[in-house]
Design an enzyme around this catalytic site. Structure first.
Site, PDB file in Angstrom:
ATOM      1  CB  SER A 226      -0.938   0.002   1.205  1.00 51.33           C
ATOM      2  OG  SER A 226      -0.292  -0.439   2.350  1.00 51.33           O
TER       3      SER A 226
ATOM      4  CG  HIS B 239      -3.117  -1.294  -3.266  1.00 53.01           C
ATOM      5  ND1 HIS B 239      -3.444   0.018  -3.019  1.00 53.01           N
ATOM      6  CD2 HIS B 239      -3.106  -1.904  -2.051  1.00 53.01           C
ATOM      7  CE1 HIS B 239      -3.615   0.188  -1.726  1.00 53.01           C
ATOM      8  NE2 HIS B 239      -3.419  -0.957  -1.113  1.00 53.01           N
TER       9      HIS B 239
ATOM     10  CD  GLU C 104      -4.664   2.659  -5.719  1.00 56.82           C
ATOM     11  OE1 GLU C 104      -4.751   3.889  -5.867  1.00 56.82           O
ATOM     12  OE2 GLU C 104      -4.115   2.142  -4.725  1.00 56.82           O
TER      13      GLU C 104
ATOM     14  CG  ASN D   6      -3.292   3.744   1.151  1.00 54.75           C
ATOM     15  OD1 ASN D   6      -4.363   3.730   1.760  1.00 54.75           O
ATOM     16  ND2 ASN D   6      -2.654   2.638   0.821  1.00 54.75           N
TER      17      ASN D   6
HETATM   18  N1  CAA Z   1     -14.272 -10.942   4.411  1.00 53.89           N
HETATM   19  C1  CAA Z   1     -15.198 -11.323   3.538  1.00 53.89           C
HETATM   20  N2  CAA Z   1     -16.436 -10.773   3.477  1.00 53.89           N
HETATM   21  C2  CAA Z   1     -16.712  -9.823   4.368  1.00 53.89           C
HETATM   22  C3  CAA Z   1     -15.797  -9.372   5.334  1.00 53.89           C
HETATM   23  C4  CAA Z   1     -14.530  -9.984   5.346  1.00 53.89           C
HETATM   24  N3  CAA Z   1     -13.573  -9.609   6.200  1.00 53.89           N
HETATM   25  N4  CAA Z   1     -16.374  -8.406   6.091  1.00 53.89           N
HETATM   26  C5  CAA Z   1     -17.608  -8.241   5.605  1.00 53.89           C
HETATM   27  N5  CAA Z   1     -17.822  -9.093   4.586  1.00 53.89           N
HETATM   28  C6  CAA Z   1     -19.037  -9.223   3.792  1.00 53.89           C
HETATM   29  C7  CAA Z   1     -20.123  -9.771   4.638  1.00 53.89           C
HETATM   30  O1  CAA Z   1     -20.086 -11.180   4.656  1.00 53.89           O
HETATM   31  C8  CAA Z   1     -21.358  -9.236   3.961  1.00 53.89           C
HETATM   32  O2  CAA Z   1     -21.633 -10.064   2.852  1.00 53.89           O
HETATM   33  P1  CAA Z   1     -23.141 -10.430   2.503  1.00 53.89           P
HETATM   34  O3  CAA Z   1     -23.718  -9.200   1.895  1.00 53.89           O
HETATM   35  O4  CAA Z   1     -22.963 -11.534   1.566  1.00 53.89           O
HETATM   36  O5  CAA Z   1     -23.786 -10.810   3.781  1.00 53.89           O
HETATM   37  C9  CAA Z   1     -20.906  -7.892   3.387  1.00 53.89           C
HETATM   38  O6  CAA Z   1     -19.469  -7.923   3.385  1.00 53.89           O
HETATM   39  C10 CAA Z   1     -21.370  -6.747   4.267  1.00 53.89           C
HETATM   40  O7  CAA Z   1     -20.912  -7.013   5.577  1.00 53.89           O
HETATM   41  P2  CAA Z   1     -21.719  -6.699   6.905  1.00 53.89           P
HETATM   42  O8  CAA Z   1     -23.173  -6.726   6.600  1.00 53.89           O
HETATM   43  O9  CAA Z   1     -21.192  -7.565   7.988  1.00 53.89           O
HETATM   44  O10 CAA Z   1     -21.245  -5.257   7.315  1.00 53.89           O
HETATM   45  P3  CAA Z   1     -21.269  -3.912   6.539  1.00 53.89           P
HETATM   46  O11 CAA Z   1     -22.450  -3.763   5.643  1.00 53.89           O
HETATM   47  O12 CAA Z   1     -21.010  -2.922   7.575  1.00 53.89           O
HETATM   48  O13 CAA Z   1     -19.981  -3.982   5.562  1.00 53.89           O
HETATM   49  C11 CAA Z   1     -17.728  -3.582   5.088  1.00 53.89           C
HETATM   50  C12 CAA Z   1     -18.707  -4.263   6.017  1.00 53.89           C
HETATM   51  C13 CAA Z   1     -17.831  -4.195   3.674  1.00 53.89           C
HETATM   52  C14 CAA Z   1     -16.339  -3.849   5.646  1.00 53.89           C
HETATM   53  C15 CAA Z   1     -18.075  -2.046   5.002  1.00 53.89           C
HETATM   54  O14 CAA Z   1     -18.145  -1.505   6.293  1.00 53.89           O
HETATM   55  C16 CAA Z   1     -17.088  -1.251   4.201  1.00 53.89           C
HETATM   56  O15 CAA Z   1     -17.110  -1.220   2.984  1.00 53.89           O
HETATM   57  N6  CAA Z   1     -16.161  -0.558   4.914  1.00 53.89           N
HETATM   58  C17 CAA Z   1     -15.100   0.234   4.294  1.00 53.89           C
HETATM   59  C18 CAA Z   1     -13.990  -0.677   3.884  1.00 53.89           C
HETATM   60  C19 CAA Z   1     -12.854   0.057   3.242  1.00 53.89           C
HETATM   61  O16 CAA Z   1     -12.844   1.269   3.084  1.00 53.89           O
HETATM   62  N7  CAA Z   1     -11.837  -0.725   2.852  1.00 53.89           N
HETATM   63  C20 CAA Z   1     -10.624  -0.174   2.289  1.00 53.89           C
HETATM   64  C21 CAA Z   1      -9.622  -0.043   3.375  1.00 53.89           C
HETATM   65  S1  CAA Z   1      -8.159   0.681   2.761  1.00 53.89           S
HETATM   66  C22 CAA Z   1      -7.304  -0.622   2.157  1.00 53.89           C
HETATM   67  O17 CAA Z   1      -7.651  -1.765   2.247  1.00 53.89           O
HETATM   68  C23 CAA Z   1      -6.079  -0.311   1.397  1.00 53.89           C
HETATM   69  C24 CAA Z   1      -4.866   0.017   2.104  1.00 53.89           C
HETATM   70  O18 CAA Z   1      -3.863   0.024   1.423  1.00 53.89           O
HETATM   71  C25 CAA Z   1      -4.754   0.416   3.521  1.00 53.89           C
END
Ligand code: CAA
Length: 296
Positions: free
Chosen positions: A130, A151, A163, A201
């Protein structure tokens, strides 16, 4: 006269994959490749780490079975395409390798040097980093045109973005291959030149940092800061929740890279972030960050 269309670069046809690192990102990357029909070898430093990653894949797939998105036999087929191996020498037959090891430059460099020894010179070597410069990793291998960033975003099975990060040496064929693979995974690829923080990021970590300054200055509670961004901006998570989700150490590492590479004070990390990392309050993975996850 109309300009002639450039001939698009031809991508390499890939059928087998190697993933290094079975942690938060690596297990998800291995899962999405196996789901898309690829044969995947999954490596980590010990069998117990790989087993941990395999358990998480199993539980994600079981949830898909419960939700009737896949059948039990499809789940078994996906799992049968995954081969755990603690020995990187087993990657000699891999056409495409993605590393998702610790976000530490020395660890990544060791992995790339080892891959250069083990893999065929035509294999493509991608990093899920990242923040670490792809150009620097590419410089460690023969035929550096085959190195690029791929990414992914956490949680990998859910997030639609990839990415593709082009180092100075990355060949058009390497980029095209990663683009085509990303599409086969059902992801949307975007192309970005190697630059600190890439696109994602460079934007999200300063936003999180500003939220931490807002908290540190006592302007609002953590809940209210997150509520503003969730309800006012429609973000799925507030920035402090997101920091806990990504890991406060990762956010700090990225900010340090942005600060040093751009030499711009706008990227200085909030003292509260630094203090929390020093205390070991890294977010969900340590059960304590801005929020408490003791009950998880
Ligand atoms: N692995 C697999 N599936 C997952 C999961 C995981 N760790 N966490 C959640 N899910 C799935 C759930 O199973 C659920 O699937 P279904 O629709 O089939 O039931 C779906 O995602 C939605 O989950 P929840 O209903 O439990 O919860 P939610 O609606 O609050 O969603 C979330 C959870 C998808 C994490 C959501 O909160 C979200 O999009 N958050 C932001 C995530 C984000 O910004 N990620 C980028 C981070 S930055 C990065 O990764 C890059 C870096 O370089 C730092």
């Amino acid at each position: 006269m109309p300009a002639q269309n450039a001939i698009p670069p031809v991508s390499q046809k890939i059928s087998n994959i190697g993933v290094i690192g079975a942690g938060a990102m690596g297990h998800g990357i291995a899962q999405v490749f196996a789901q898309a029909g690829f044969h995947v070898k999954l490596n980590d430093v010990s069998l117990s780490f790989i087993e941990g990653g395999m358990k998480r894949i199993d539980s994600n797939l079981s949830r898909s079975v419960e939700k009737r998105r896949i059948s039990d036999s499809q789940k078994m087929e996906i799992i049968s395409r995954l081969s755990p191996t603690p020995d990187l020498a087993d990657f000699s037959d891999r056409q495409f390798v993605v590393e998702a090891v610790l976000e530490k430059i020395d660890t990544k460099k060791t992995v790339f040097k080892k891959l250069d020894e083990v893999c065929s010179k035509s294999s493509i070597l991608a990093s899920n980093t990242s923040s670490i410069p792809i150009t620097e990793l590419a410089a460690l291998v023969s035929n550096p045109g085959r190195v690029a960033g791929m990414h992914f975003f956490n949680p990998v099975p859910v997030m639609k973005l990839v990415e593709i990060v082009e180092g100075l040496q990355t060949s058009p064929e390497t980029s095209a291959t990663i683009r085509d693979l990303s599409l086969e995974l059902g992801k949307t690829p975007v192309l970005v030149k190697d630059s600190p923080g890439f696109i994602s990021n460079r934007i999200v970590c300063p936003m999180i940092n500003e939220a931490i300054f807002t908290l540190q200055e006592g302007i609002a509670s953590k809940e209210d800061i997150d509520t503003v961004m969730k309800l006012g901006m429609n973000h799925p998570m507030g920035p402090l929740e997101l920091a806990d989700f990504v890991g406060l150490d990762i956010v700090l590492d990225v900010l340090e890279v942005l600060y040093h590479e751009f030499q711009d004070p706008k990227f200085r990390a909030a003292p509260l972030l630094r203090k929390m990392v020093r205390a070991g309050y890294l977010g969900r993975k340590t059960k304590r960050g801005f929020y408490d996850y003791g009950a998880l």
